[in-house]
Enzyme design. Sequence first.
Site, PDB file in Angstrom:
ATOM      1  N   GLY A  89       0.820  -1.194   0.000  1.00 39.20           N
ATOM      2  CA  GLY A  89       0.000   0.000   0.000  1.00 39.20           C
ATOM      3  C   GLY A  89       0.867   1.263   0.000  1.00 39.20           C
ATOM      4  O   GLY A  89       1.976   1.259  -0.501  1.00 39.20           O
ATOM      5  N   LEU A  90       0.339   2.315   0.627  1.00 39.74           N
ATOM      6  CA  LEU A  90       1.029   3.605   0.707  1.00 39.74           C
ATOM      7  C   LEU A  90       1.460   4.091  -0.670  1.00 39.74           C
ATOM      8  O   LEU A  90       2.587   4.509  -0.870  1.00 39.74           O
ATOM      9  CB  LEU A  90       2.262   3.511   1.623  1.00 39.74           C
ATOM     10  N   CYS A  91       0.548   3.946  -1.624  1.00 43.12           N
ATOM     11  CA  CYS A  91       0.885   4.511  -2.930  1.00 43.12           C
ATOM     12  C   CYS A  91      -0.325   5.285  -3.462  1.00 43.12           C
ATOM     13  O   CYS A  91      -0.729   5.105  -4.607  1.00 43.12           O
ATOM     14  CB  CYS A  91       1.342   3.437  -3.889  1.00 43.12           C
ATOM     15  N   GLY A  92      -0.896   6.103  -2.625  1.00 40.84           N
ATOM     16  CA  GLY A  92      -1.974   6.987  -3.048  1.00 40.84           C
ATOM     17  C   GLY A  92      -3.180   6.197  -3.523  1.00 40.84           C
ATOM     18  O   GLY A  92      -3.534   5.168  -2.970  1.00 40.84           O
ATOM     19  N   PHE A  94      -3.515   4.488  -6.177  1.00 43.60           N
ATOM     20  CA  PHE A  94      -3.171   3.530  -7.216  1.00 43.60           C
ATOM     21  C   PHE A  94      -4.034   2.261  -7.176  1.00 43.60           C
ATOM     22  O   PHE A  94      -4.714   1.926  -8.150  1.00 43.60           O
ATOM     23  CB  PHE A  94      -1.690   3.170  -7.088  1.00 43.60           C
TER      24      PHE A  94
END
Lengths: 297, 144
Positions: A89-92, A94
């Site tokens: 995770g931690l990719c906006g 996406f």
Amino acid sequence: MPSLKDLKNRISSVKNTRKITKAMQMVAAAKLRRAQDAAEQARPYAERFNAVMASLAASVGGSDTAPKLLAGTGQDKVQLLIVMTAERGLCGGFNSSIVKLARSHAAKLKSEGKEVKILTVGKKGREQLKRDWGDAFVGHVDLSDVKRIGYADAQGIAKDVLTRFDNGEFDVATLFYSKFHSVISQEPLTQQVIPADYESATDDEAPKDQSEAALYDYEPDEEAILADLLPRGVATQIFAALLENGASEQGARMSAMDNATRNAGEMIDKLTIEYNRSRQAVITNELIEIISGAEAL
Amino acid sequence: MADTMQFDLVSPERRLMSGEVTSVLIPGAEGDLTIMANHAPLITTLRPGIMTVEGEKGTSQYIVTGGFAEIGESLTVLAEKALPREDVDQETYEALVQEAQDAYHQTKEAYENEPGPVDDAAKLLNDMVAIGGHIGLSPKQPNL
């Protein structure tokens, strides 16, 4: 009103967060460059492949003997959605934007009375789809141990999909992935892989290819080559999608982490001002007490 | 000075070679063939074998495991997997043979009563084993 110590603690914790997001951003930037390189390197193969397939498909596609992978089963009742997302995770937005597209697609198919099956690639998409579409899952491909996506990974997925197709488990397969435009823009896309759709993929070149196609000799013959190449075509398309997805993921993470770093910076500024104000308030308070104490004497 | 033609060798992961060459020997599905400049347009599939590229700077050889070649104005080989010959040592080679053997056994199980695909897989395996003899690596005898 938080005490001075509380404020100090908060500032240092936000500073730590900023360090982490900054580091993640730089890691994503380095990985993005590598992912983009990989996508670039794979392009010549995919382009040549599609050009040859388009000319082959144009000459064989019309006949009754065309392979099922190209012509389809003649139905579209059972639809397989291959949803490709990231392992982390931690990719906006996406992952959620891919999932959102897949979800609306699945709902549309269902309302048309078709059966939906879902194959997930990447953990995050599976988690998000589980609640609404958990019953439709037919399989999952885990790429979390894969550091660098290779053609073998795509071949593995393609093999799985083709076996299912041979067993008659579905009629139409569609890929869901994100196309990389730039660091700030990635576009979730759908792409039909079975039956193969080469004509629309190379629309601009089509007239040129057709005039060339007549000239070629084929060895063994057109049908045999097509039968050999179609399964490879599925792997090639999946591979290209995996690479695009990889680049998009890193791009999305990079801009998400850039935002997070900036936000943390703003927060630190605000908290520092608050900290300084309350420290000044304490000092002023003490002075007033001393002065009023002295006056009282 | 012989005529030259544009030659590209690409695998799905990267472009291995691109440049002007005089002749290329490719292992076609129905037999080896040498391509020189102004060859008639042809599309052929490949069997596992050794590809020999003769250019102005000398000869280089690649091990290919399959794919296809498109011969037109220029020659493009799209190989499933291609390795420069000097990079193939006993270990890599054995891995390739093992892969072909696994594929053969899987096919055998999947198509019990159809000789067609099983024979094809056996042929691929034999081709793979034959490469070993050509490049001087001892092939492990396949277990058919």
